[in-house]
Design an enzyme around this catalytic site. Structure first.
Site, PDB file in Angstrom:
ATOM      1  N   HIS A  92      32.189   4.608  41.521  1.00 56.92           N
ATOM      2  CA  HIS A  92      33.359   5.249  42.140  1.00 56.92           C
ATOM      3  C   HIS A  92      33.543   4.748  43.578  1.00 56.92           C
ATOM      4  O   HIS A  92      34.619   4.349  43.977  1.00 56.92           O
ATOM      5  CB  HIS A  92      33.193   6.760  42.119  1.00 56.92           C
ATOM      6  CG  HIS A  92      34.203   7.491  42.937  1.00 56.92           C
ATOM      7  ND1 HIS A  92      35.532   7.530  42.601  1.00 56.92           N
ATOM      8  CD2 HIS A  92      34.090   8.173  44.100  1.00 56.92           C
ATOM      9  CE1 HIS A  92      36.197   8.220  43.521  1.00 56.92           C
ATOM     10  NE2 HIS A  92      35.335   8.619  44.436  1.00 56.92           N
ATOM     11  N   ARG A 125      37.212   1.549  35.235  1.00 57.54           N
ATOM     12  CA  ARG A 125      36.532   1.241  36.488  1.00 57.54           C
ATOM     13  C   ARG A 125      35.179   0.652  36.130  1.00 57.54           C
ATOM     14  O   ARG A 125      34.305   1.356  35.647  1.00 57.54           O
ATOM     15  CB  ARG A 125      36.395   2.524  37.318  1.00 57.54           C
ATOM     16  CG  ARG A 125      35.263   2.476  38.317  1.00 57.54           C
ATOM     17  CD  ARG A 125      35.369   3.476  39.424  1.00 57.54           C
ATOM     18  NE  ARG A 125      35.201   4.880  39.067  1.00 57.54           N
ATOM     19  CZ  ARG A 125      34.065   5.461  38.704  1.00 57.54           C
ATOM     20  NH1 ARG A 125      32.960   4.764  38.564  1.00 57.54           N
ATOM     21  NH2 ARG A 125      34.031   6.750  38.443  1.00 57.54           N
ATOM     22  N   TYR A 133      26.102   9.117  34.728  1.00 58.34           N
ATOM     23  CA  TYR A 133      27.107   9.746  33.860  1.00 58.34           C
ATOM     24  C   TYR A 133      27.776   8.798  32.879  1.00 58.34           C
ATOM     25  O   TYR A 133      28.672   9.205  32.164  1.00 58.34           O
ATOM     26  CB  TYR A 133      28.171  10.442  34.712  1.00 58.34           C
ATOM     27  CG  TYR A 133      28.862   9.540  35.737  1.00 58.34           C
ATOM     28  CD1 TYR A 133      29.902   8.712  35.369  1.00 58.34           C
ATOM     29  CD2 TYR A 133      28.456   9.534  37.077  1.00 58.34           C
ATOM     30  CE1 TYR A 133      30.529   7.894  36.301  1.00 58.34           C
ATOM     31  CE2 TYR A 133      29.072   8.720  38.012  1.00 58.34           C
ATOM     32  CZ  TYR A 133      30.113   7.909  37.620  1.00 58.34           C
ATOM     33  OH  TYR A 133      30.718   7.102  38.546  1.00 58.34           O
TER      34      TYR A 133
HETATM   35  C1  LIG Z   1      41.797  17.150  46.796  1.00 56.38           C
HETATM   36  C2  LIG Z   1      40.572  16.319  46.649  1.00 56.38           C
HETATM   37  N1  LIG Z   1      39.505  16.814  45.994  1.00 56.38           N
HETATM   38  C3  LIG Z   1      38.379  16.087  45.858  1.00 56.38           C
HETATM   39  C4  LIG Z   1      38.319  14.840  46.381  1.00 56.38           C
HETATM   40  C5  LIG Z   1      37.029  14.023  46.247  1.00 56.38           C
HETATM   41  N2  LIG Z   1      37.289  12.896  45.358  1.00 56.38           N
HETATM   42  C6  LIG Z   1      37.600  11.683  45.855  1.00 56.38           C
HETATM   43  S1  LIG Z   1      38.021  10.628  44.665  1.00 56.38           S
HETATM   44  C7  LIG Z   1      37.743  11.751  43.450  1.00 56.38           C
HETATM   45  C8  LIG Z   1      37.981  11.374  42.018  1.00 56.38           C
HETATM   46  C9  LIG Z   1      39.373  10.894  41.796  1.00 56.38           C
HETATM   47  O1  LIG Z   1      39.546  10.518  40.465  1.00 56.38           O
HETATM   48  P1  LIG Z   1      40.889   9.861  39.956  1.00 56.38           P
HETATM   49  O2  LIG Z   1      42.052  10.657  40.427  1.00 56.38           O
HETATM   50  O3  LIG Z   1      40.758   9.663  38.495  1.00 56.38           O
HETATM   51  O4  LIG Z   1      40.964   8.457  40.708  1.00 56.38           O
HETATM   52  P2  LIG Z   1      39.916   7.267  40.692  1.00 56.38           P
HETATM   53  O5  LIG Z   1      38.915   7.542  41.782  1.00 56.38           O
HETATM   54  O6  LIG Z   1      39.297   7.199  39.350  1.00 56.38           O
HETATM   55  O7  LIG Z   1      40.700   6.042  41.026  1.00 56.38           O
HETATM   56  C10 LIG Z   1      37.337  12.959  43.997  1.00 56.38           C
HETATM   57  C11 LIG Z   1      36.976  14.146  43.211  1.00 56.38           C
HETATM   58  C12 LIG Z   1      39.441  14.351  47.076  1.00 56.38           C
HETATM   59  N3  LIG Z   1      39.439  13.150  47.643  1.00 56.38           N
HETATM   60  N4  LIG Z   1      40.558  15.094  47.185  1.00 56.38           N
END
Ligand SMILES: Cc1ncc(C[n+]2csc(CCOP(=O)(O)OP(=O)(O)O)c2C)c(N)n1
Lengths: 365, 327
Positions: free
Chosen positions: A260, A256, A269
């Site tokens: 985020h 990425r 970070y």
């Molecule tokens: C169950 C849940 N917990 C926390 C969140 C908050 N949150 C949104 S995106 C994210 C990180 C997701 O990381 P990843 O699965 O690696 O996907 P990426 O965003 O890197 O595409 C978090 C913690 C959420 N959306 N759903």
């Protein structure tokens, strides 16, 4: 496939040279100059849409946006492996998958603007509205695939999720269910190295793809910035699904490049030096070098790509700024599919309440 | 005396810092709580100052966070879990209601689970789906949990420390749209009230508004508008949702004879229903009007362009007060 897990599949090197891998090259043998150019166009369009949406957020037209910058090849390569009747379960960052499935760029931003929770009819394009609760869609894809299996439909279902999502119980349960029922599903993990601020090694000390092994599921890693390699492995996995050979887990290794979301601050970070390393692996540059080496990069072609990308971005922009605000009483619509007395009563009371203000406004004007 | 101006978010950070200093068994755990300091920066700098054994970044797994924290509590720790947003507590729901809430009862008091589960909750920040919910009633309905929510920086500072020190599991709802509200208070003075007590936030004589968390400032502004119109409203900040300090509410209703309960959560079977039932039973002869409720509608939390209609504002509160006064 499990034994090859340590060696990500690559068909194009970062310098644009082709890599010959008999097992995977054969899967994309039909990708001739025109199709290569189409893939390049998709990558450029995906980035252009994303840039436009980020700009719209900065201009206050969107509340939030989750940029896909850097992940174009993982999304385009996998989405272009799908057939129209396959079905994709996506998350909040899969704008390019949605585009490739035919979602109107003019409605893609509705959710981010706060006009509606969902912007398109999933069954018209066979792609779901984005899942926000991380990992939930893994089980939904599994169930959809189970249904397709029971129906005898020769289609594949694909679930998109991030590396962080693989820590969720839902995802573990999805891997278990899909193996128990030999569901024709593809688990497509975009390992973009981060879950917000958490580096991938916090989710798993071993390659994410190895999680599948415990369930007996075939898995592989692919260079997620190589659109051709992603196309090849996803074609293989969807083919396995369609012919009844069950689920496959794909880990697309990518990065990425941006924050985020538009409200995240990655400098807290992530080292700039790391981001620089990944810049050299940019998925669009790589495809461009390949086209250049193969003599497919004329001025006219580039101008056409740019024009398409600009047109898509313009559509995304106009769709966003022209989206009408929902009307207050829309609050009460679609809570149930049939009448519900409590909702009806609340709608009526709130309408009367609002009408009281209208009276005051009239009296004052 | 050290009077400091802190936002509600900074007050939570300061309170957590005190809790970490006070007891080395206190640990903080959650997604992004370390280097990032949490998406709302509530744990900002704590990992830097206390180390990553005290402020633990966890995998992205809410059931994991609460379940593991519960296990640590069984080992004598006092974990403070952060759930990133209200809508993501549901994957941990089973751990909270089936395990954490029941351990003391199940073991006939032999085992305690001194966990604090922090949940930023509520709407009004223009977020996407699953980021604006008010799920407090699910937890209040579960015996064995204490449920609290501060509405101002001073309470945030003290209540988080009181929650961490409590031997019962506490679900600590943080009114996220008030994170940036500021106030002056003395960080070296002790708390004014025990954790379970409600607070009379404004005294009045004509009607009582009971609110909590993010709606308290709304109720206070409704009360000042009402004062301009010649009505004196008493505002009670509940602070603790389980248990509810009914004594304070009853005392107020005996004085004013009228009660409006306000919250962001959907009205049907929400906290207002319990308060209305209880007050109708206890203060039947002192009431001059039926207890009224103002809350979110009974719809899923709407897209953000509609949230100002869903969330009770001062106008909706005053409309209810008018109806109460007219009765
Ligand atoms: C169950 C849940 N917990 C926390 C969140 C908050 N949150 C949104 S995106 C994210 C990180 C997701 O990381 P990843 O699965 O690696 O996907 P990426 O965003 O890197 O595409 C978090 C913690 C959420 N959306 N759903």
């Amino acid at each position: 496939m499990v034994d090859k897990i340590a060696y990500p599949v690559q068909l194009i090197q970062p310098d644009g040279l082709r890599v010959f891998r008999p097992d995977y090259t054969s899967l994309v043998r039909d990708i001739r100059p025109d199709q290569l150019r189409d893939l390049y166009e998709d990558l450029v369009v995906a980035r252009r849409m994303d840039v436009e949406a980020v700009a719209l957020q900065r201009q206050g037209e969107l509340g939030l946006w989750a940029p896909l910058l850097g992940q174009e090849a993982a999304q385009v390569g996998s989405a272009r492996a799908l057939r129209p009747d396959d079905y994709a379960f996506i998350s909040y960052r899969e704008h390019a998958v949605a585009y490739c499935r035919g979602v109107d760029p003019g409605v893609m931003t509705r959710m981010w603007r706060g006009c509606a929770h969902s912007a398109w009819d999933p069954s018209s394009v066979n792609v779901t509205n984005p899942a926000i609760v991380v990992g939930s869609q893994g089980l939904h894809a599994t169930g959809y695939a189970m249904g397709a299996h029971l129906d005898g439909a020769e289609i594949a279902t694909i679930a998109y999720f991030g590396d962080g999502a693989t820590s969720q119980g839902d995802l573990a349960e999805a891997l278990g269910f899909s193996m128990s029922f030999n569901a024709p599903v593809v688990f497509f993990c975009q390992n973009n190295q981060f879950a917000i601020s958490e580096p991938v090694h916090l989710q798993s000390p071993v390659p994410i793809a190895q999680r599948a092994a415990g369930y007996g599921m075939p898995a592989l890693r692919v260079d997620g910035n190589d659109v051709l390699a992603v196309l090849a492995v996803t074609r293989q996995a969807t083919q396995r699904a369609r012919e009844g050979s069950g689920p496959t887990f794909i880990e697309a290794i990518t990065y990425r490049m941006g924050p985020h979301t538009t409200s995240d601050d990655p400098t807290r970070y992530r080292a700039a030096a790391e981001t620089e390393i990944w810049k050299a692996r940019d998925p669009i540059d790589r495809m461009r070098r390949l086209l250049d080496r193969e003599g497919l990069l004329g001025e006219e072609f580039l101008a056409r790509v740019q024009a398409t990308a600009d047109a898509v971005a313009a559509r995304l922009r106009s769709g966003t700024v022209e989206a009408p605000d929902p009307a207050p009483l829309d609050l009460f619509d679609h809570v149930y599919s049939t009448d519900h007395p409590l909702i009806d009563e609340e709608r009526e009371q709130y309408a009367a309440y609002l009408a009281g203000f209208a009276g005051i406004e009239e009296a004052l004007s | 005396m050290t009077t400091t101006t802190l936002s509600l978010g900074a007050a939570l950070n300061a309170g957590l810092r005190r809790a970490l200093e006070h007891d080395r068994k206190v640990v903080i755990m959650g997604e992004d709580v370390g280097r990032l300091g949490g998406v709302f920066r509530i744990t900002d700098t704590l990992q830097k100052d206390f180390g990553d054994n005290r402020v633990i970044d966890t995998p992205l797994a809410e059931s994991g966070i609460v379940g593991a924290a519960f296990g640590m509590a069984l080992r004598g720790y006092r974990p403070v879990c952060e759930i990133q947003f209200d809508g993501f507590v549901y994957p941990a729901f089973d751990q909270i209601v089936s395990q954490v809430a029941k351990i003391h009862y199940r073991t006939q008091g032999r085992v305690t689970a001194p966990l604090t589960i922090r949940i930023p909750y509520g709407g009004g920040i223009g977020a996407v789906e699953h980021h604006s919910e008010s799920p407090e009633a699910y937890f209040v309905h579960t015996a064995g949990l204490r449920v609290v929510t501060p509405s101002n920086p001073a309470d945030a500072f003290h209540m988080i420390q009181q929650s961490v020190a409590a031997d019962d599991p506490v679900v600590f709802f943080e009114p996220k749209r008030r994170y940036w509200d500021k106030a002056d208070f003395d960080v070296d003075a002790g708390p004014d009230l025990p954790l379970h007590r409600a607070r009379v936030a404004r005294e009045g004589t004509d009607a009582t508004i009971v609110a909590y968390g993010s709606v308290v400032p709304t109720a206070l502004s409704a009360a000042s508008i009402a004062a301009d119109e010649g009505h004196s409203l008493e505002v009670i900040d509940l602070r603790s949702l389980s248990p509810i300090d009914f004594d304070t509410v009853e005392e107020s209703v005996r004085k004013t004879g009228r009660l409006v309960v306000a919250h962001e959560a959907s009205t049907f079977l929400g906290l207002g229903a319990e308060i209305a039932a209880r007050i109708s039973e206890k203060c039947f002869y002192q009431l001059d009007a039926p207890v009224l409720r103002v809350g979110g509608f009974d719809v899923p939390y709407p897209p953000s362009k509609l949230e100002r209609h869903h969330l009770p504002d001062a106008d909706r509160l005053l409309d209810a007060v008018d109806r109460s006064l007219a009765a």
